[in-house]
Design a protein around this motif. Sequence first.
Motif, mmCIF file in Angstrom:
data_model
loop_
_atom_site.group_PDB
_atom_site.id
_atom_site.type_symbol
_atom_site.label_atom_id
_atom_site.label_comp_id
_atom_site.label_asym_id
_atom_site.label_seq_id
_atom_site.Cartn_x
_atom_site.Cartn_y
_atom_site.Cartn_z
ATOM 1 N N THR A 13 32.658 17.860 52.341
ATOM 2 C CA THR A 13 33.300 18.608 53.414
ATOM 3 C C THR A 13 32.227 19.322 54.218
ATOM 4 O O THR A 13 31.541 20.203 53.690
ATOM 5 N N CYS A 141 34.119 13.591 54.821
ATOM 6 C CA CYS A 141 35.438 13.961 55.336
ATOM 7 C C CYS A 141 35.373 15.103 56.356
ATOM 8 O O CYS A 141 34.717 16.110 56.123
ATOM 9 N N GLY A 142 36.088 14.935 57.458
ATOM 10 C CA GLY A 142 36.235 15.995 58.434
ATOM 11 C C GLY A 142 35.055 16.105 59.376
ATOM 12 O O GLY A 142 34.163 15.257 59.422
ATOM 13 N N SER A 143 35.050 17.185 60.136
ATOM 14 C CA SER A 143 33.998 17.387 61.136
ATOM 15 C C SER A 143 32.703 17.845 60.476
ATOM 16 O O SER A 143 32.701 18.377 59.360
ATOM 17 N N LEU A 144 31.624 17.637 61.185
ATOM 18 C CA LEU A 144 30.290 18.060 60.732
ATOM 19 C C LEU A 144 29.616 18.799 61.885
ATOM 20 O O LEU A 144 28.857 18.208 62.645
ATOM 21 N N TRP A 147 26.003 18.117 63.842
ATOM 22 C CA TRP A 147 25.544 16.788 63.424
ATOM 23 C C TRP A 147 24.440 16.208 64.316
ATOM 24 O O TRP A 147 23.477 15.632 63.803
ATOM 25 N N ALA A 170 34.395 7.081 55.037
ATOM 26 C CA ALA A 170 34.368 8.158 56.014
ATOM 27 C C ALA A 170 35.745 8.378 56.619
ATOM 28 O O ALA A 170 36.484 7.426 56.884
ATOM 29 N N THR A 172 36.141 10.880 59.555
ATOM 30 C CA THR A 172 35.552 11.879 60.432
ATOM 31 C C THR A 172 35.782 11.455 61.880
ATOM 32 O O THR A 172 36.556 10.529 62.139
ATOM 33 N N TYR A 173 35.124 12.089 62.814
ATOM 34 C CA TYR A 173 35.321 11.767 64.231
ATOM 35 C C TYR A 173 34.128 12.266 65.038
ATOM 36 O O TYR A 173 33.233 12.943 64.499
#
Length: 303
Positions: A13, A141-144, A147, A170, A172-173
């Motif tokens: 996460t 998983c999810g946003s980073l 990045w 993955a 994510t987006y």
Amino acid sequence: MSVPASAPLFTLTGNLLAERTLEFADWCPGKTQRAVRESFQVGGKGINVSKMLHRLGAPTTALCFAGGAAGAECSQWLQAQKFASRIFSTANSTRIGVVVRGGRQPETTFFSPDSPPDTGAIRACADYLDAQPPGQVLALCGSLPGWPTIEFDPLRAALRRWQERGQLAADTYGPPLAWLADLRLALIKINAAELRALVGDEAAPTDTPGLIKLAGERGPVRRWIVTDGPGPVWFCEGSGKPISLTPPSIREVSPTGSGDVLLACVLDSHFRHGRTLAESVAAALPLAAANAAHPGIAEFPIA
């Protein structure tokens, strides 16, 4: 395809959430409100996935970044759970969220700004991943947040190494998804809007199966799962034809986390038990729907 039964399924996460839920008999904007109940939990897509994996009896370790007072509260909550976690300390404070629920108003969630991990936490996470034995499964998983910056170079390098010696999935987006789609990922699970953004071509097909086919032709990702709220879930394996399955019809209470429940069920079924992607999605859909029919995340009864 399957991994050893005792091997943990890792989730990562990148944007942890200290989440407080306030429940009201009724409420309306513009007035002082007094809740009748309050609860706390740690949110973030990877945490939700690990929570559901644990309910399925799968060994799992949730990896995350935590900092500040909110991060300390998250750490205490995670240590009290029955699934393992590995927390990488960061100087940046963990974001907070408030869920407002009850009465005639729809459930509403408020988030503080995203909180990227610092350089030391990112490097510690990369070192941890490099230290794991081969043949493991990791779900990003999810946003980073942060990045695209050079601070994430160690983690990007560790993920490249992981995809060569293990299974990398993955959900994510944005920039992380665009970067990951060029790797040999075992699985990408996203929603239809994220798929359209990933393809990003005005001349691309407008239908979901056409977009999946185009995305598969452009990169080396082996399996795709594409959700669209309560609509059909599309999936594709290798060079095969995209297939859809429709989730069971339910009375929706809260859709939050249903995609995470779906991913957890697929990871457990496909990678731990060696079932096909079609079998795994079919088994996951009733549980994801059950999650949407109950408050909370991964807290519904399992028959």
